[in-house]
Write a protein that holds these residues in place. Structure first.
Motif, PDB file in Angstrom:
ATOM      1  N   ARG A 539       0.835  -1.212   0.000  1.00 41.54           N
ATOM      2  CA  ARG A 539       0.000   0.000   0.000  1.00 41.54           C
ATOM      3  C   ARG A 539       0.865   1.257   0.000  1.00 41.54           C
ATOM      4  NH1 ARG A 539      -3.524  -3.341   3.410  1.00 41.54           N
ATOM      5  NH2 ARG A 539      -2.441  -2.672   5.313  1.00 41.54           N
ATOM      6  N   HIS A 574      -4.906   1.676   6.982  1.00 46.14           N
ATOM      7  CA  HIS A 574      -5.785   1.280   5.879  1.00 46.14           C
ATOM      8  C   HIS A 574      -7.204   1.822   6.076  1.00 46.14           C
ATOM      9  CE1 HIS A 574      -7.322  -2.123   3.010  1.00 46.14           C
ATOM     10  NE2 HIS A 574      -7.351  -0.914   2.462  1.00 46.14           N
ATOM     11  N   LEU A 603      -5.959   2.741  -2.376  1.00 37.73           N
ATOM     12  CA  LEU A 603      -5.901   1.655  -1.399  1.00 37.73           C
ATOM     13  C   LEU A 603      -6.770   0.476  -1.832  1.00 37.73           C
ATOM     14  CD1 LEU A 603      -6.121   3.743   1.912  1.00 37.73           C
ATOM     15  CD2 LEU A 603      -4.101   2.594   1.008  1.00 37.73           C
TER      16      LEU A 603
END
Length: 607
Positions: A539, A574, A603
């Motif tokens: 990520r 996240h 994401l």
């Protein structure tokens, strides 16, 4: 806009809480008080004047010597939704007129001005016609001749107190001793200002000083093993050394750029812009480069020549790890550095006071290099701050050995004495070591120095060990560089007590562990990535690629969009909604509106 400093911090800059004494400084200035602020590089100095400028009515005027960096500073504020502009010699007259109009109409939150520009009649007249919320004098050490980067233009800034007595002034710098701080206050008429001195400690920086031995190869080994692909700065004393080192690194696969005052303005500006905007570049530079550099992801600062003073050294190393992530301050230091610096001081055109000041600054620098205790303790003690041993410098990680070097010192002092007493001659370090080690070189034989009683009495130590002894004798003032010679060595008043055995000399010797570490140059860890879980790493890399595209399209450095530290936090947490994203440090209202949806899409694509 809210008139509450904490609201501004959270909504504009995206941070939940103030750090250290930021809040006290900001509240003091917002209330109309003057302030002198000492805060380490990366400690958040800019917020201490940016927030008062946003809270108080009017425009905050920032005096900065860094014309080449004003554009980036303004771009960073514009990304946050702050109305900012600059006035300097890089603009055409139409652009300058537009900025002047915006200032007079009260449309600007912050205006950056170079000191030379500010002191012109036109600019002083302009400022007198507008409403000013605060004056911020950045890099305030430039006003002090005790400091490490004196600029004569700063001497005129006392006019601010005289012409605008009701406008609060805040002077800021990253490093200043007590003497420098006193001079800043006196020259800027800030004697009655509140002084805010933050801790100078940067615990994320690892300090390492190694013995110089083929320094360019040592530098290359250090970068390849520990910081391959990282952004860094390498400092050299001379322009020639800058050019040669940059070329050497490029030939060996490290993308490096030179920067020194001998290059054209166009080349300097181009190289600086590339360094700020691209990832993984190494800038090789003289001290002409770096002040005000706001790039947060500089992972190392290396010195391949001995800096002249601790203040300058600390300012330069402070350009590493501004994002709070691990960084390295690496320096190679040797006998020739001491000889060269002593000779430069002794042969300078300054008066006795200047030479004494330079000498005391060099002594402090040499003390840092030769210390057997914690380097960070020694470093911060120079700025009158006390800490416990840090555990994150070479002397803490691999403690050096101490040994009784009195006899060794007596041998080399005797050699210097006999050469002068019996032959009326003085020689440099290499020849003295050859005599002590009994080497029949051509020069030794030509001068018949094998007949001296000291010939061969130092075979118990290696050449490198003798260089270490000489270096420490020079550092302690027990030997001196002859002012009239070419790097030749002479006795001092302090030599007598050592020769008579009245003075025991404990010397520093690197431990075998430290020497091994110096050869292998560390662990090779990549701290920005290796402590992230695999999914978070993916990520993070995706976010960096997205950020690079945004930065290119906006024509700004990547860190202006988001710092690595913010992207790391996003990658780890996240967030799945804009509300989640709003709580990430560094994501303010403006950036959430501008980039929130794109970040969530990025994401989602990785997941």
């Amino acid at each position: 806009m809210s008139r509450n400093p904490l609201d501004v911090l959270q909504q504009v800059f995206g941070y939940d809480a103030f750090r250290g004494n930021q809040q006290a400084i900001i509240e003091h200035v917002v209330a109309g008080g003057d302030a002198l602020v000492l805060m380490p590089t990366g400690g958040g100095k800019s917020l201490c004047y940016q927030i008062p400028a946003l809270v108080r009515p009017g425009t905050g005027v920032v005096i900065s010597p860094l014309i080449a960096l004003m554009q980036d500073q303004v771009d960073a504020l514009l990304e946050l939704g702050v109305k900012a502009a600059f006035l300097n010699s890089s603009q055409d007259w139409q652009s300058a007129r537009e900025v002047e109009r915006e200032f007079l109409n009260g449309e600007l939150d912050l205006l950056y001005v170079a000191p030379e520009r500010l002191l012109t009649e036109r600019c002083m007249n302009l400022l007198s016609r507008g409403r000013i919320s605060v004056f911020a004098i950045d890099e305030a050490h430039c006003v002090s001749q005790w400091g490490h980067d004196f600029r004569k233009e700063y001497l005129g800034l006392s006019v601010l107190a005289e012409q605008w007595p009701d406008v609060p002034r805040i002077a800021l710098t990253a490093t200043a001793t007590t003497a420098t701080r006193q001079e800043i206050a006196q020259r800027l008429q800030l004697e009655s200002a509140a002084h805010f001195v933050a801790s100078f400690d940067r615990p994320n920086i690892t300090y390492r000083i190694v013995e110089k031995n083929e320094v360019r190869k040592q530098l290359l080994s250090f970068i390849q093993a520990e910081h391959k692909g990282d952004c860094g700065i390498v400092y050299c004393l001379s322009r020639t050394r800058v050019e040669e080192t940059a070329e050497f690194l490029c030939r060996n696969g490290i993308e490096a750029l030179p920067y020194h005052a001998g290059l054209t303005q166009e080349i300097r500006a181009s190289n600086q812009a590339r360094f700020l905007r691209e990832d993984g570049l190494v800038m090789v530079a003289t001290i002409a480069f770096g002040m005000g550099i706001d790039k947060p992801d500089v992972r190392f600062v290396a010195h391949i020549d001995l800096p002249k003073a601790v203040e300058g050294y600390y300012q330069e190393t402070g350009r590493a790890g501004r994002d709070g992530l691990p960084a390295t301050a690496w320096m190679a230091y040797g006998l020739q550095d001491v000889v060269q610096q002593r000779r430069m001081i002794d042969s300078s055109n300054g008066d006795d006071m200047f030479r004494r000041r330079q000498g005391s600054q060099l002594d402090a620098m040499l003390g840092l290099c030769e210390t057997v205790s914690c380097r960070r303790q020694r470093l911060l003690a120079y700025f009158d701050q006390e800490i416990e041993p840090c555990g994150n410098c070479d002397t803490c990680l691999s403690p050096p050995e101490s040994w009784d070097g009195t006899v060794a010192a007596q041998k080399i002092l005797s050699a210097v004495y006999r050469l002068w007493k019996e032959r009326g001659q003085r020689y440099g370090a290499a020849h003295l070591i050859d005599i002590l080690r009994g080497k029949l070189t051509e020069r030794v034989q030509q001068s018949e120095h094998q007949s001296l009683s000291v010939f061969g009495i130092g075979q118990d130590l290696s050449e490198n060990a003798w260089r270490g002894v000489l270096r420490q004798l020079l550092a302690q003032g027990i030997l001196m560089v002859d002012q009239e010679g070419y790097g030749t060595l002479a006795l001092t008043e302090a030599s007598r007590s050592v020769l008579k055995g009245e003075h025991k000399l404990m010397m520093r010797r690197e431990s075998e562990k430290a020497r091994s570490r110096s050869r292998t140059s560390g662990t090779g860890k990549k701290p920005v990535l290796e402590d992230l879980p695999p999914k978070a790493q993916a990520r993070f890399e995706a976010l960096r690629a997205w950020r690079a595209e945004v930065a290119r399209s906006h024509g700004v450095p990547a860190y202006v969009v988001f710092h690595d530290a913010t992207l790391r936090e996003i990658a780890v947490i996240h967030p799945e909604t804009l509300e989640d994203l709003r709580h990430i440090s560094g994501v303010g209202v403006r950036k959430l509106e501008a980039y929130g949806d794109d970040i969530l899409e990025c994401l989602e694509a990785v997941a």
